[in-house]
Design an enzyme around this catalytic site. Sequence first.
Site, PDB file in Angstrom:
ATOM      1  N   ASP A 106      -4.462  17.571  27.681  1.00 41.19           N
ATOM      2  CA  ASP A 106      -4.894  17.139  29.006  1.00 41.19           C
ATOM      3  C   ASP A 106      -3.957  16.069  29.579  1.00 41.19           C
ATOM      4  O   ASP A 106      -3.229  15.396  28.846  1.00 41.19           O
ATOM      5  CB  ASP A 106      -6.300  16.542  28.939  1.00 41.19           C
ATOM      6  CG  ASP A 106      -7.372  17.578  28.673  1.00 41.19           C
ATOM      7  OD1 ASP A 106      -7.027  18.746  28.439  1.00 41.19           O
ATOM      8  OD2 ASP A 106      -8.561  17.197  28.680  1.00 41.19           O
ATOM      9  N   HIS A 164      -7.388  13.291  38.243  1.00 43.84           N
ATOM     10  CA  HIS A 164      -8.255  12.976  37.100  1.00 43.84           C
ATOM     11  C   HIS A 164      -9.570  12.333  37.547  1.00 43.84           C
ATOM     12  O   HIS A 164     -10.106  11.427  36.924  1.00 43.84           O
ATOM     13  CB  HIS A 164      -7.544  12.072  36.085  1.00 43.84           C
ATOM     14  CG  HIS A 164      -8.130  12.153  34.705  1.00 43.84           C
ATOM     15  ND1 HIS A 164      -9.155  11.352  34.264  1.00 43.84           N
ATOM     16  CD2 HIS A 164      -7.818  12.961  33.657  1.00 43.84           C
ATOM     17  CE1 HIS A 164      -9.456  11.635  33.019  1.00 43.84           C
ATOM     18  NE2 HIS A 164      -8.660  12.625  32.622  1.00 43.84           N
ATOM     19  N   HIS A 201      -4.098  14.804  24.181  1.00 41.82           N
ATOM     20  CA  HIS A 201      -3.516  14.335  25.446  1.00 41.82           C
ATOM     21  C   HIS A 201      -2.016  14.148  25.257  1.00 41.82           C
ATOM     22  O   HIS A 201      -1.598  13.339  24.428  1.00 41.82           O
ATOM     23  CB  HIS A 201      -4.172  13.027  25.871  1.00 41.82           C
ATOM     24  CG  HIS A 201      -5.656  13.126  26.051  1.00 41.82           C
ATOM     25  ND1 HIS A 201      -6.533  13.078  24.977  1.00 41.82           N
ATOM     26  CD2 HIS A 201      -6.406  13.293  27.168  1.00 41.82           C
ATOM     27  CE1 HIS A 201      -7.773  13.211  25.428  1.00 41.82           C
ATOM     28  NE2 HIS A 201      -7.726  13.342  26.748  1.00 41.82           N
TER      29      HIS A 201
END
Length: 246
Positions: A71, A126, A213
Amino acid sequence: MSLTKRILSCMLLLLLLALVLLNAWHGEQEKRQEKTDFSAVFCEEKEIMETLADAEQVEGPENKKIAITFDDGPHPVYTKQLLDGLQERKVKATFFVTGEQAENYPELIERMDEEGHLIGNHTYSHVQLRPSNRDTFKEELIRTNQVIYDITGKETEYVRPPYGAWDKTFETELNMFPVLWTVDPLDWCSSNAGCIARSILAKAGENDIILMHDEYESTVQAALMVVDQLLKEGYEFVTVDEILFD
């Protein structure tokens, strides 16, 4: 009988007894050797069978699929390092990118697409879905879809909503499918790659979706450690669509 004859008779009897005992000892040694040879052959065959069993397990990864996802990227430095490592290992991943980062680094989005990775939507900035910002959240999804389409020429079907907050009506409104996760090592709060990798390996199993991430160096290091180990265990890394719908 004279003393000399008695001594000779005793010596002859002792000699005969020694021959009998020697013969019996040779027979016992032959039996032991046969038993040893049999054990060696049995052990060798057992080792071969175990090796073949292990090989069959490694050669059948189609039954042990797992997905690794990233992500918040792409990151200009760490995503490139990650893509290099995945390409070297011939592993596919899923990247849930933000529209903002995709606009900033379109060459990395192009590379993800060209190398067979799946690209998903992680909103533009986000943003977390709340009751008060539904329209803003939806607009960010639409905007990010357009950014990805402008770079790859492909529609985006999958979305990972930040923090897992989702509204199911978006699925029909936008024709998008939400993708969450089953393994979360909280890599964003640790700089210890080994610790992150151990956390994943302790939990990961067949058909799991790993959340990471790609904006941290420690995450990239941990991800490649995990990939190397799970490949040794016979896992095949696939994109999330194969986990969800195959």
